[in-house]
Design a protein around this motif. Structure first.
Motif, PDB file in Angstrom:
ATOM      1  N   THR A 128       0.816  -1.228   0.000  1.00 54.49           N
ATOM      2  CA  THR A 128       0.000   0.000   0.000  1.00 54.49           C
ATOM      3  C   THR A 128       0.842   1.266   0.000  1.00 54.49           C
ATOM      4  OG1 THR A 128      -0.184  -0.178   2.418  1.00 54.49           O
ATOM      5  CG2 THR A 128      -1.975  -1.118   1.098  1.00 54.49           C
ATOM      6  N   ARG A 129       2.058   1.206   0.533  1.00 56.31           N
ATOM      7  CA  ARG A 129       2.900   2.409   0.521  1.00 56.31           C
ATOM      8  C   ARG A 129       3.377   2.726  -0.895  1.00 56.31           C
ATOM      9  NH1 ARG A 129       6.057   0.269   5.859  1.00 56.31           N
ATOM     10  NH2 ARG A 129       6.394  -1.417   4.355  1.00 56.31           N
ATOM     11  N   ALA A 130       3.536   1.695  -1.728  1.00 54.40           N
ATOM     12  CA  ALA A 130       3.864   1.942  -3.139  1.00 54.40           C
ATOM     13  C   ALA A 130       2.717   2.671  -3.830  1.00 54.40           C
ATOM     14  CB  ALA A 130       4.146   0.619  -3.848  1.00 54.40           C
ATOM     15  N   VAL A 131       1.489   2.309  -3.476  1.00 60.69           N
ATOM     16  CA  VAL A 131       0.321   2.959  -4.079  1.00 60.69           C
ATOM     17  C   VAL A 131       0.272   4.428  -3.680  1.00 60.69           C
ATOM     18  CG1 VAL A 131      -2.196   2.995  -4.152  1.00 60.69           C
ATOM     19  CG2 VAL A 131      -0.970   0.808  -4.210  1.00 60.69           C
ATOM     20  N   GLN A 132       0.499   4.725  -2.403  1.00 61.59           N
ATOM     21  CA  GLN A 132       0.483   6.121  -1.958  1.00 61.59           C
ATOM     22  C   GLN A 132       1.571   6.933  -2.663  1.00 61.59           C
ATOM     23  OE1 GLN A 132      -2.701   5.661  -0.712  1.00 61.59           O
ATOM     24  NE2 GLN A 132      -1.972   7.597   0.160  1.00 61.59           N
ATOM     25  N   HIS A 133       2.729   6.305  -2.864  1.00 57.61           N
ATOM     26  CA  HIS A 133       3.804   6.985  -3.599  1.00 57.61           C
ATOM     27  C   HIS A 133       3.374   7.260  -5.045  1.00 57.61           C
ATOM     28  CE1 HIS A 133       8.053   6.578  -5.546  1.00 57.61           C
ATOM     29  NE2 HIS A 133       7.746   7.849  -5.364  1.00 57.61           N
ATOM     30  N   ALA A 134       2.785   6.257  -5.680  1.00 54.84           N
ATOM     31  CA  ALA A 134       2.394   6.401  -7.086  1.00 54.84           C
ATOM     32  C   ALA A 134       1.313   7.460  -7.260  1.00 54.84           C
ATOM     33  CB  ALA A 134       1.908   5.059  -7.632  1.00 54.84           C
ATOM     34  N   LYS A 135       0.405   7.567  -6.315  1.00 50.97           N
ATOM     35  CA  LYS A 135      -0.677   8.536  -6.443  1.00 50.97           C
ATOM     36  C   LYS A 135      -0.152   9.969  -6.506  1.00 50.97           C
ATOM     37  CE  LYS A 135      -4.578   5.945  -4.513  1.00 50.97           C
ATOM     38  NZ  LYS A 135      -5.585   5.864  -3.418  1.00 50.97           N
ATOM     39  N   GLN A 136       0.959  10.244  -5.828  1.00 48.48           N
ATOM     40  CA  GLN A 136       1.527  11.597  -5.895  1.00 48.48           C
ATOM     41  C   GLN A 136       2.009  11.924  -7.314  1.00 48.48           C
ATOM     42  OE1 GLN A 136       4.326  12.518  -2.587  1.00 48.48           O
ATOM     43  NE2 GLN A 136       3.884  10.431  -1.912  1.00 48.48           N
ATOM     44  N   VAL A 137       2.449  10.891  -8.020  1.00 47.58           N
ATOM     45  CA  VAL A 137       2.988  11.094  -9.364  1.00 47.58           C
ATOM     46  C   VAL A 137       1.881  11.159 -10.401  1.00 47.58           C
ATOM     47  CG1 VAL A 137       4.468  10.098 -11.157  1.00 47.58           C
ATOM     48  CG2 VAL A 137       5.159   9.986  -8.743  1.00 47.58           C
ATOM     49  N   VAL A 138       0.935  10.227 -10.334  1.00 47.34           N
ATOM     50  CA  VAL A 138      -0.063  10.130 -11.410  1.00 47.34           C
ATOM     51  C   VAL A 138      -0.974  11.348 -11.463  1.00 47.34           C
ATOM     52  CG1 VAL A 138       0.013   7.611 -11.371  1.00 47.34           C
ATOM     53  CG2 VAL A 138      -1.733   8.798 -10.017  1.00 47.34           C
ATOM     54  N   THR A 139      -1.238  11.975 -10.328  1.00 43.53           N
ATOM     55  CA  THR A 139      -2.096  13.155 -10.360  1.00 43.53           C
ATOM     56  C   THR A 139      -1.436  14.308 -11.112  1.00 43.53           C
ATOM     57  OG1 THR A 139      -1.260  13.796  -8.175  1.00 43.53           O
ATOM     58  CG2 THR A 139      -3.329  12.587  -8.240  1.00 43.53           C
ATOM     59  N   THR A 140      -0.112  14.373 -11.085  1.00 43.91           N
ATOM     60  CA  THR A 140       0.598  15.403 -11.836  1.00 43.91           C
ATOM     61  C   THR A 140       0.398  15.225 -13.334  1.00 43.91           C
ATOM     62  OG1 THR A 140       2.257  15.519 -10.089  1.00 43.91           O
ATOM     63  CG2 THR A 140       2.864  16.450 -12.215  1.00 43.91           C
ATOM     64  N   LEU A 141       0.213  13.973 -13.750  1.00 37.79           N
ATOM     65  CA  LEU A 141      -0.022  13.674 -15.163  1.00 37.79           C
ATOM     66  C   LEU A 141      -1.500  13.759 -15.532  1.00 37.79           C
ATOM     67  CD1 LEU A 141       2.411  10.635 -15.357  1.00 37.79           C
ATOM     68  CD2 LEU A 141       2.725  12.841 -16.489  1.00 37.79           C
ATOM     69  N   ARG A 142      -2.330  14.209 -14.608  1.00 35.73           N
ATOM     70  CA  ARG A 142      -3.783  14.325 -14.773  1.00 35.73           C
ATOM     71  C   ARG A 142      -4.468  12.967 -14.919  1.00 35.73           C
ATOM     72  NH1 ARG A 142      -4.326  18.547 -19.499  1.00 35.73           N
ATOM     73  NH2 ARG A 142      -2.460  17.434 -20.130  1.00 35.73           N
TER      74      ARG A 142
END
Length: 354
Positions: A128-142
């Motif tokens: 789940t910590r990988a998911v939280q990390h990824a969410k910070q990135v994907v939102t920047t890409l819309r």
């Protein structure tokens, strides 16, 4: 809502030899396939390791869309054709794998306004910590991350090299797919407005783009709605647009240059055109009945005329001989009737090409 299937890429993110990603990915595809068929979803498994993406090696910024390398162009086409994503990811040191980050960083526009869900796996935190990390990135890409997710604690889930049957994991996977589809449908108008080749339409919030075979359902429905008045005015039901099957519509969508006017995922109007010798033929000009009288037909007609090849001499179109409203529109745009051989019950009008 569009009748086009939702295309979902299931991204297996780990490339480590012996990684569990392929096992989890296989479980996910097998679990979701029955529900995907019911929802009209095309599930496409993609292993990031098979893409042969080196660490980002494009000189230009991804937002430019200027890709020098073939591997980038292939990845761009794959992502651009998708409507949604499921990332199947492990957790490496409290974060997502570098392979996922690298695949995300290669592109920009192609990700925008598409939902992404996560299936994570690991030990203590089940990834789940990988998911939280990824969410910070994907939102920047819309990209739009979902609330629904699947988290698998490997120690308790594996049996003989496969995931053991688990009702909770099954329900979570199906729930993720259902939420993914709802969000993908809701975001479709925003994706299409941002698509390369679309342009602003004459109504606030409307946009025009080329119609493709994927739009066959909407085009078929619009034709059935719009040519009823034509049939009544000309006292005939022998009008191709009223009877064409989706297969016949799909066939002409591939051979004509057809433009659709859209708003909020609804096809408001359309027109098609193509070259015949030195003439530019325009046809199937249609506007949804509830939107007539607002200049949409005139706008679509001029759009079709503007697409004519430079060396075309005339614009040519046909309409019902008793379709006075159509004829008045064409007269106001400079068309005049001519004595050409034409199907019974129709009149041919032309004007010089600009």
């Amino acid at each position: 809502m569009s009748t086009r299937p939702i295309r979902v890429l299931a991204l297996v993110c780990s490339t480590r030899p012996g990684a569990l990603g392929p096992v989890v990915g296989q479980w996910l595809i097998e679990t979701l396939t029955p529900r995907a068929a019911e929802l009209g979803v095309e599930l496409v498994p993609v292993a990031i390791g098979d893409l042969n993406l080196p660490f980002l090696d494009e000189e230009g910024h991804p937002s430019s869309g200027d890709y020098r390398h073939e591997h980038t162009r292939r990845w761009s086409e794959t992502v651009d054709a998708a409507d949604a994503f499921i990332a199947i990811t492990p957790e490496y040191n409290y974060g997502m794998p570098a392979t996922l980050k690298n695949a995300l960083d290669y592109l920009s526009r192609e990700w925008a306004w598409k939902p992404i869900g996560f299936v994570s796996y690991g030990h203590t935190s089940a990834g789940t910590r990988a998911v939280q990390h990824a969410k910070q990135v994907v939102t920047t890409l819309r990209l739009v991350p979902l609330g629904a997710s699947v988290a698998i604690r490997i120690g308790a889930a594996m049996q003989d090299g496969r995931l053991r049957p688990d009702a909770a994991h099954h329900a979570a996977g199906v729930g993720l797919l259902e939420e993914l589809v709802r969000v993908a449908h809701a975001l479709r108008p925003m994706r299409e407005r941002a698509h390369v080749g679309s342009c602003a339409g004459p109504l606030a919030g409307s946009y025009a783009r080329r119609l493709t075979a994927d739009d066959v359902g909407q085009v078929t429905v619009l034709q059935r709605c719009c040519w009823v008045d034509e049939a009544l005015a000309n006292d005939t039901m022998d009008i191709p647009a009223l009877h064409e099957s989706p297969e016949q519509v799909r066939e002409w969508l591939t051979s004509w240059h057809a433009t659709g006017l859209w708003r909020d995922g609804r096809l408001l109007g359309m027109v098609r055109s193509r070259r015949v010798d030195t003439d530019w033929h325009v046809g199937r000009l249609a506007v949804a009945p509830d939107l007539r009288g607002q200049g949409l037909g005139r706008w679509l007609l001029r759009t079709a005329e503007a697409a004519a090849d430079p060396d075309c001499r005339r614009i040519v179109l046909f309409t019902g001989a008793r379709s006075q409203r159509n004829i008045d529109l064409y007269h106001s745009e400079g068309y005049r009737p001519v004595s050409l051989a034409s199907p019974d019950g129709t009149t041919c009008l032309t004007k010089p090409a600009a």
